[in-house]
Design a protein around this motif. Structure first.
Motif, PDB file in Angstrom:
ATOM      1  N   GLY A  67      52.441  37.928  32.299  1.00 56.38           N
ATOM      2  CA  GLY A  67      51.986  38.786  32.888  1.00 56.38           C
ATOM      3  C   GLY A  67      51.530  39.737  31.771  1.00 56.38           C
ATOM      4  N   ILE A  68      49.979  39.288  31.380  1.00 55.02           N
ATOM      5  CA  ILE A  68      49.310  40.055  30.664  1.00 55.02           C
ATOM      6  C   ILE A  68      48.846  40.650  31.371  1.00 55.02           C
ATOM      7  CG2 ILE A  68      47.332  37.352  29.949  1.00 55.02           C
ATOM      8  CD1 ILE A  68      48.099  38.607  27.375  1.00 55.02           C
ATOM      9  N   PHE A  69      48.122  40.347  31.610  1.00 57.28           N
ATOM     10  CA  PHE A  69      47.147  41.133  32.354  1.00 57.28           C
ATOM     11  C   PHE A  69      48.090  41.877  33.746  1.00 57.28           C
ATOM     12  CE2 PHE A  69      45.680  42.498  36.853  1.00 57.28           C
ATOM     13  CZ  PHE A  69      44.353  42.766  36.347  1.00 57.28           C
ATOM     14  N   ALA A  72      48.229  44.690  30.713  1.00 57.38           N
ATOM     15  CA  ALA A  72      46.582  45.004  30.489  1.00 57.38           C
ATOM     16  C   ALA A  72      46.470  46.330  31.173  1.00 57.38           C
ATOM     17  CB  ALA A  72      45.733  44.293  29.971  1.00 57.38           C
ATOM     18  N   ALA A  73      46.479  46.373  33.039  1.00 51.14           N
ATOM     19  CA  ALA A  73      46.221  46.833  33.617  1.00 51.14           C
ATOM     20  C   ALA A  73      47.074  47.747  33.533  1.00 51.14           C
ATOM     21  CB  ALA A  73      46.781  46.150  35.188  1.00 51.14           C
ATOM     22  N   GLU A  74      47.867  47.908  32.655  1.00 53.33           N
ATOM     23  CA  GLU A  74      49.243  49.301  32.773  1.00 53.33           C
ATOM     24  C   GLU A  74      48.791  50.470  31.805  1.00 53.33           C
ATOM     25  OE1 GLU A  74      53.514  50.575  31.914  1.00 53.33           O
ATOM     26  OE2 GLU A  74      52.875  48.466  32.820  1.00 53.33           O
ATOM     27  N   ALA A  75      48.122  49.837  30.811  1.00 46.51           N
ATOM     28  CA  ALA A  75      48.180  50.147  29.892  1.00 46.51           C
ATOM     29  C   ALA A  75      46.048  50.830  29.329  1.00 46.51           C
ATOM     30  CB  ALA A  75      47.664  49.223  28.571  1.00 46.51           C
ATOM     31  N   PHE A  76      44.926  50.359  30.124  1.00 48.50           N
ATOM     32  CA  PHE A  76      44.070  50.396  30.513  1.00 48.50           C
ATOM     33  C   PHE A  76      42.943  51.002  31.664  1.00 48.50           C
ATOM     34  CE2 PHE A  76      44.043  47.623  26.574  1.00 48.50           C
ATOM     35  CZ  PHE A  76      43.668  48.643  25.999  1.00 48.50           C
ATOM     36  N   GLY A  77      44.788  51.007  32.570  1.00 50.52           N
ATOM     37  CA  GLY A  77      43.980  51.227  34.200  1.00 50.52           C
ATOM     38  C   GLY A  77      42.948  50.466  34.869  1.00 50.52           C
ATOM     39  N   ILE A  78      42.967  49.197  35.215  1.00 51.37           N
ATOM     40  CA  ILE A  78      42.367  47.988  35.448  1.00 51.37           C
ATOM     41  C   ILE A  78      42.891  47.846  36.634  1.00 51.37           C
ATOM     42  CG2 ILE A  78      41.989  45.873  35.467  1.00 51.37           C
ATOM     43  CD1 ILE A  78      42.181  45.550  31.681  1.00 51.37           C
ATOM     44  N   ASP A  79      41.833  47.642  37.971  1.00 49.39           N
ATOM     45  CA  ASP A  79      42.410  47.641  38.827  1.00 49.39           C
ATOM     46  C   ASP A  79      42.449  46.430  39.340  1.00 49.39           C
ATOM     47  OD1 ASP A  79      41.582  47.292  41.672  1.00 49.39           O
ATOM     48  OD2 ASP A  79      40.510  48.956  41.925  1.00 49.39           O
ATOM     49  N   ARG A  80      43.843  46.065  39.883  1.00 52.20           N
ATOM     50  CA  ARG A  80      44.058  45.409  40.011  1.00 52.20           C
ATOM     51  C   ARG A  80      43.457  43.788  41.031  1.00 52.20           C
ATOM     52  NH1 ARG A  80      47.847  47.583  37.768  1.00 52.20           N
ATOM     53  NH2 ARG A  80      50.296  46.918  37.566  1.00 52.20           N
ATOM     54  N   LYS A  81      42.179  44.402  41.834  1.00 50.45           N
ATOM     55  CA  LYS A  81      40.941  43.711  41.853  1.00 50.45           C
ATOM     56  C   LYS A  81      40.385  42.595  41.176  1.00 50.45           C
ATOM     57  CE  LYS A  81      37.483  46.353  41.500  1.00 50.45           C
ATOM     58  NZ  LYS A  81      36.028  47.377  43.274  1.00 50.45           N
ATOM     59  N   TYR A  82      40.585  43.148  39.897  1.00 50.65           N
ATOM     60  CA  TYR A  82      40.325  41.629  38.935  1.00 50.65           C
ATOM     61  C   TYR A  82      40.863  40.942  38.327  1.00 50.65           C
ATOM     62  CZ  TYR A  82      36.248  44.982  38.356  1.00 50.65           C
ATOM     63  OH  TYR A  82      35.047  45.570  38.797  1.00 50.65           O
ATOM     64  N   LYS A  83      42.395  40.917  39.123  1.00 47.63           N
ATOM     65  CA  LYS A  83      42.439  39.976  38.307  1.00 47.63           C
ATOM     66  C   LYS A  83      42.284  38.326  39.140  1.00 47.63           C
ATOM     67  CE  LYS A  83      47.389  38.164  37.312  1.00 47.63           C
ATOM     68  NZ  LYS A  83      47.252  37.131  37.657  1.00 47.63           N
ATOM     69  N   GLU A  84      41.895  38.079  40.173  1.00 47.61           N
ATOM     70  CA  GLU A  84      41.011  36.862  40.707  1.00 47.61           C
ATOM     71  C   GLU A  84      40.265  36.899  39.917  1.00 47.61           C
ATOM     72  OE1 GLU A  84      38.264  35.806  44.358  1.00 47.61           O
ATOM     73  OE2 GLU A  84      39.324  37.450  44.206  1.00 47.61           O
ATOM     74  N   HIS A  85      39.180  37.378  39.168  1.00 54.28           N
ATOM     75  CA  HIS A  85      38.638  37.359  38.316  1.00 54.28           C
ATOM     76  C   HIS A  85      39.288  36.823  36.975  1.00 54.28           C
ATOM     77  CE1 HIS A  85      35.211  38.942  40.941  1.00 54.28           C
ATOM     78  NE2 HIS A  85      36.437  40.210  40.548  1.00 54.28           N
ATOM     79  N   PHE A  86      39.580  37.254  36.557  1.00 58.80           N
ATOM     80  CA  PHE A  86      41.103  37.172  35.279  1.00 58.80           C
ATOM     81  C   PHE A  86      41.381  35.462  35.319  1.00 58.80           C
ATOM     82  CE2 PHE A  86      45.015  36.846  32.611  1.00 58.80           C
ATOM     83  CZ  PHE A  86      44.573  37.517  31.833  1.00 58.80           C
ATOM     84  N   ASP A  87      42.489  35.181  37.204  1.00 54.11           N
ATOM     85  CA  ASP A  87      42.174  34.262  37.284  1.00 54.11           C
ATOM     86  C   ASP A  87      41.703  32.825  37.234  1.00 54.11           C
ATOM     87  OD1 ASP A  87      44.918  35.066  36.517  1.00 54.11           O
ATOM     88  OD2 ASP A  87      45.191  35.138  39.426  1.00 54.11           O
ATOM     89  N   ARG A  88      40.177  33.355  37.780  1.00 54.02           N
ATOM     90  CA  ARG A  88      39.122  32.665  37.826  1.00 54.02           C
ATOM     91  C   ARG A  88      38.685  31.719  36.602  1.00 54.02           C
ATOM     92  NH1 ARG A  88      35.583  35.151  40.442  1.00 54.02           N
ATOM     93  NH2 ARG A  88      36.615  35.303  42.011  1.00 54.02           N
ATOM     94  N   LEU A  89      38.767  33.338  35.662  1.00 57.34           N
ATOM     95  CA  LEU A  89      38.675  32.289  33.892  1.00 57.34           C
ATOM     96  C   LEU A  89      38.593  31.501  33.402  1.00 57.34           C
ATOM     97  CD1 LEU A  89      36.997  36.022  32.768  1.00 57.34           C
ATOM     98  CD2 LEU A  89      35.454  33.771  32.797  1.00 57.34           C
ATOM     99  N   HIS A  90      40.305  31.571  33.494  1.00 58.59           N
ATOM    100  CA  HIS A  90      41.015  30.753  32.707  1.00 58.59           C
ATOM    101  C   HIS A  90      41.386  29.444  33.515  1.00 58.59           C
ATOM    102  CE1 HIS A  90      43.624  34.139  31.946  1.00 58.59           C
ATOM    103  NE2 HIS A  90      44.560  33.132  30.931  1.00 58.59           N
ATOM    104  N   LEU A  91      40.474  28.858  34.874  1.00 57.62           N
ATOM    105  CA  LEU A  91      40.044  27.090  35.170  1.00 57.62           C
ATOM    106  C   LEU A  91      38.924  26.639  34.788  1.00 57.62           C
ATOM    107  CD1 LEU A  91      41.822  28.566  38.816  1.00 57.62           C
ATOM    108  CD2 LEU A  91      43.059  27.396  36.900  1.00 57.62           C
ATOM    109  N   ALA A  92      37.652  27.865  35.181  1.00 59.15           N
ATOM    110  CA  ALA A  92      36.579  27.254  34.866  1.00 59.15           C
ATOM    111  C   ALA A  92      35.556  28.015  34.260  1.00 59.15           C
ATOM    112  CB  ALA A  92      35.901  27.435  36.203  1.00 59.15           C
ATOM    113  N   ALA A  93      36.155  28.877  32.791  1.00 54.99           N
ATOM    114  CA  ALA A  93      35.254  29.472  32.154  1.00 54.99           C
ATOM    115  C   ALA A  93      34.184  28.794  31.231  1.00 54.99           C
ATOM    116  CB  ALA A  93      35.851  30.199  31.082  1.00 54.99           C
ATOM    117  N   ARG A  94      33.079  29.084  31.372  1.00 49.71           N
ATOM    118  CA  ARG A  94      32.017  28.400  30.248  1.00 49.71           C
ATOM    119  C   ARG A  94      32.189  29.329  28.523  1.00 49.71           C
ATOM    120  NH1 ARG A  94      26.571  28.412  32.651  1.00 49.71           N
ATOM    121  NH2 ARG A  94      25.704  27.429  30.720  1.00 49.71           N
ATOM    122  N   LEU A  95      33.357  28.689  28.072  1.00 52.11           N
ATOM    123  CA  LEU A  95      33.638  29.295  26.366  1.00 52.11           C
ATOM    124  C   LEU A  95      32.081  29.885  25.940  1.00 52.11           C
ATOM    125  CD1 LEU A  95      36.753  27.741  25.745  1.00 52.11           C
ATOM    126  CD2 LEU A  95      36.372  29.280  27.048  1.00 52.11           C
TER     127      LEU A  95
END
Length: 204
Positions: A67-69, A72-95
């Motif tokens: 539930g960390i996203f 963070a979304a609640e604390a900073f007012g992040i649009d929920r549409k960015y959850k997809e980007h958040f999840d995708r980075l977990h799978l294939a981020a270039r560190l």
């Protein structure tokens, strides 16, 4: 610290889990959070990447990933549409930084290889994400000799992961030592494989 001398006599192979056994899982997760925070600042200008990264680090340390996203979304007012980007980075981020193995584990694997022992990784979790972690690890050449199996793929084929590994490599249970995380769900149960929890000697 576990060394080659601690490996029971007669073992032909050692199977390692990945997260919190060969490297600290947090080293991957915190880099993903850093990348996401910078992506969001670049796209939306707010929140400041440093503030969001610090929030993620503190939240992860105290409450874990679940539930960390949303927190963070609640604390900073992040649009929920960015959850997809958040999840995708977990799978294939270039560190930005290599994932460094625990030094005791790297030394153990090198010693095992020098003595002709087979080395395996049996890893839990999404295979795409786990493969990405493996690609970003600093293997010091061991990637050429380590054979990797993905638990989720084998379970989807209705195969017992450790049982399949044994059969695939013509090994018997007494031939193998399994090094696992303390909360592992891949323990060999009735296969008769000797096991050891990595936390006993990593001090982490």
């Amino acid at each position: 610290m576990l060394t080659y001398a601690d490996i029971p006599a007669g073992k032909k192979a050692v199977v390692f889990e990945l997260d919190d056994v060969l490297f600290p899982r947090k080293d991957y997760v915190l880099q993903v959070y850093y990348l996401f925070a910078n992506l969001l600042e670049y796209t939306e200008t707010v929140p400041p990447a440093n503030d969001l990264t610090d929030f993620f680090k503190t939240a992860y340390t105290h409450h874990g990933e679940e539930g960390i996203f949303e927190r963070a979304a609640e604390a900073f007012g992040i649009d929920r549409k960015y959850k997809e980007h958040f999840d995708r980075l977990h799978l294939a981020a270039r560190l930005p930084l290599k994932l460094l193995p625990y030094k005791p584990m790297l030394a153990l694997m090198e010693a095992l290889h020098q003595q002709g022992k087979q080395l395996f990784v049996l890893t839990e979790g999404n295979p795409t994400m786990q493969l990405n972690k493996l690609k970003h690890m600093e293997w010091s050449g061991l990637d050429r000799v380590v054979k990797v199996y993905f638990q989720e793929e084998l379970l989807n084929r209705q195969l017992d992961p450790l049982g399949f590994l044994l059969q695939d490599n013509s090994l018997q249970a007494p031939d193998v030592l399994y090094v696992h995380a303390v909360d592992s769900s891949v323990l060999p149960n009735d296969l008769g494989i000797d096991t050891i929890a990595a936390e006993r000697f990593l001090g982490s």
